[in-house]
Design a protein around this motif. Structure first.
Motif, short mmCIF file in Angstrom:
data_model
loop_
_atom_site.label_atom_id
_atom_site.label_comp_id
_atom_site.label_asym_id
_atom_site.label_seq_id
_atom_site.Cartn_x
_atom_site.Cartn_y
_atom_site.Cartn_z
N HIS A 31 0.84 -1.20 0.00
CA HIS A 31 0.00 0.00 0.00
C HIS A 31 0.88 1.25 0.00
O HIS A 31 0.65 2.19 -0.79
CB HIS A 31 -0.91 0.00 1.23
N ASP A 35 0.77 3.69 -3.19
CA ASP A 35 0.23 5.03 -2.93
C ASP A 35 1.23 6.09 -3.37
O ASP A 35 0.87 7.08 -4.02
CB ASP A 35 -0.08 5.21 -1.44
N VAL A 38 1.46 6.14 -7.25
CA VAL A 38 0.30 6.81 -7.86
C VAL A 38 0.45 8.32 -7.73
O VAL A 38 0.24 9.07 -8.71
CB VAL A 38 -1.01 6.33 -7.21
N ASP A 39 0.82 8.79 -6.55
CA ASP A 39 0.99 10.23 -6.35
C ASP A 39 2.11 10.78 -7.24
O ASP A 39 1.98 11.86 -7.83
CB ASP A 39 1.31 10.52 -4.88
N SER A 42 1.06 10.59 -11.12
CA SER A 42 -0.08 11.44 -11.49
C SER A 42 0.34 12.88 -11.68
O SER A 42 -0.35 13.65 -12.35
CB SER A 42 -1.19 11.34 -10.44
N GLU A 46 -2.12 12.71 -15.33
CA GLU A 46 -3.22 12.12 -14.57
C GLU A 46 -3.63 10.76 -15.13
O GLU A 46 -4.14 9.91 -14.41
CB GLU A 46 -4.42 13.06 -14.57
N ARG A 49 -2.63 7.43 -13.51
CA ARG A 49 -3.33 6.87 -12.35
C ARG A 49 -4.03 5.56 -12.71
O ARG A 49 -4.17 4.67 -11.87
CB ARG A 49 -4.41 7.84 -11.84
N ASP A 53 -3.66 2.50 -10.43
CA ASP A 53 -4.84 2.22 -9.60
C ASP A 53 -5.34 0.79 -9.82
O ASP A 53 -5.77 0.12 -8.87
CB ASP A 53 -5.96 3.21 -9.91
N ARG A 54 -5.30 0.32 -11.06
CA ARG A 54 -5.74 -1.05 -11.34
C ARG A 54 -4.84 -2.05 -10.62
O ARG A 54 -5.33 -3.06 -10.09
CB ARG A 54 -5.74 -1.32 -12.84
N ARG A 56 -3.03 -1.46 -7.87
CA ARG A 56 -3.27 -1.35 -6.43
C ARG A 56 -4.57 -2.03 -6.04
O ARG A 56 -4.63 -2.76 -5.03
CB ARG A 56 -3.29 0.13 -6.03
N THR A 57 -5.61 -1.82 -6.82
CA THR A 57 -6.91 -2.43 -6.51
C THR A 57 -6.82 -3.95 -6.52
O THR A 57 -7.35 -4.62 -5.62
CB THR A 57 -7.96 -1.96 -7.53
#
Length: 361
Positions: A31, A35, A38-39, A42, A46, A49, A53-54, A56-57
């Motif tokens: 995580h 995280d 991603v930050d 992005s 953008e 992301r 995000d995919r 991380r999910t």
């Protein structure tokens, strides 16, 4: 949809409490890494992301965390400090490496679901269609999934940075074995071979070794005991890894989709060669062998899946596989009893072994 079948077994093993403890530390590390990534990305664009995000999910959507757990308890059992940040990083690397394999495997198998939701490529295909973008949605979705898997692979390597030479050698061997097993699986599916020896080799290299044996070796190496523990850990890990994958095969054909996160009969639709399929081919009569030829065909229906399930049970193939699992687990736990590791680790590994072989998801 075919109904899940209650496959006979010695009884489902409970989820070991230690698995949640190890899993929580691994999830927290992944995580933090994702995280931050991603930050970071992005700010560049953008749009970046989306793949991160995919990833991380998917990582945080579930999973058993077995590979980090086997690694952790071998490390602790060999005298390693359970709070050593190197061990947490390497456990997280194994989980991300597994995610890489899952994402690419879903592309190769054309699997629409993973962990109860859409697979990465299926979700990207849906997004492409919804946005009305140019080009072929499937090529876009599969391209996204390949890149998401690549992200996972690179992040795993970042977390494994700084390993000593022997630990790095084992980590690299684990990755090469995984890729070799995936190719054997692809080739066997395409050729329609029903050879039990090939099926067993796929079990070892696609899943068994990289799920159990190599993480155990990696834990011992990181703790500074790669040589004196290698044979003992292989004697425990190899048969258990094979039992783990055999159980996975049964769950893919007979499991409850609400628990496994994938449709029942998935391996039959995809045409996978497994010991279960190989045993059925040997035992089936002429009509049964004709039915087996329908495995992996594009238009195989739910009635045929159900007929194949019945065939596998009635011809004794399921019982043969369950008996093999019982023997492999017994062999594995006998070897574990003699392994020169700490008693708490021996207890934890025995619990993990039983769960890996007798789980329902």
């Amino acid at each position: 949809m075919s109904e899940p079948v209650d496959v006979a077994s010695p009884g489902l093993a409970p989820v070991p409490a230690s698995l949640a403890v190890v899993g929580a530390a691994i999830e927290a590390r992944v995580h933090r890494l994702l995280d931050a990534e991603v930050d970071r990305w992005s700010l560049v664009d953008e749009g970046l992301r989306v793949p991160l995000d995919r990833l991380r999910t998917l990582v945080l959507a579930g999973g058993k965390r077995l590979r980090p757990a086997f690694f952790h308890w071998a490390f602790v059992g060999a005298g390693g400090d359970p709070d050593d940040p190197r061990a947490v990083d390497l456990g997280a690397a194994l989980e991300l490496l597994h995610t890489f394999a899952l994402v690419h495997d879903d592309v190769m198998d054309n699997a629409d679901t993973r962990r109860g939701g859409p697979s990465v490529h299926a979700a990207a295909i849906t997004d492409h269609r919804a946005a009305g973008w140019r080009g072929e949605p499937r090529r876009f979705g599969e391209g996204v999934a390949i890149l998401v898997g690549d992200f996972a692979f690179v992040y795993a390597d970042m977390l494994a940075d700084g390993l000593d030479d022997e630990s790095r050698r084992i980590y690299d061997e684990l990755r090469v074995e995984l890729c070799g097993g995936q190719y054997l699986d692809l080739a066997a599916t395409a050729s329609g071979v029903r050879d039990s020896g090939v099926a067993r080799r796929i079990e070892w290299y696609k899943s068994g070794k990289y799920t159990v044996e190599r993480p155990l070796h990696l834990g011992a190496a990181l703790a500074g005991r790669p040589d004196d523990l290698r044979a003992a850990l292989s004697a425990f890990g190899l048969p258990l890894g094979e039992a783990f994958q055999m159980r996975d095969d049964l769950l893919s054909v007979f499991g409850d989709p609400a628990l496994t996160g994938k449709p029942v009969g998935d391996d039959l639709r995809e045409g996978k060669l497994t010991p279960l399929v190989a045993a059925t081919a040997v035992r089936a009569d002429t009509d049964g062998r004709a039915l087996l030829e329908r495995i992996g065909t594009p238009d195989i229906g739910t009635a045929e899946i159900a007929a194949l399930q019945t065939l596998m049970v009635e011809c004794g193939a399921v019982r043969e596989v369950e008996t093999a699992i019982e023997g492999l687990v017994a062999e594995s736990l006998t070897a574990l009893a003699d392994a020169p590791i700490t008693e708490p680790a021996r207890t934890a590994l025995a619990e993990l072994g039983n769960y890996a072989a007798w789980r329902d998801r």
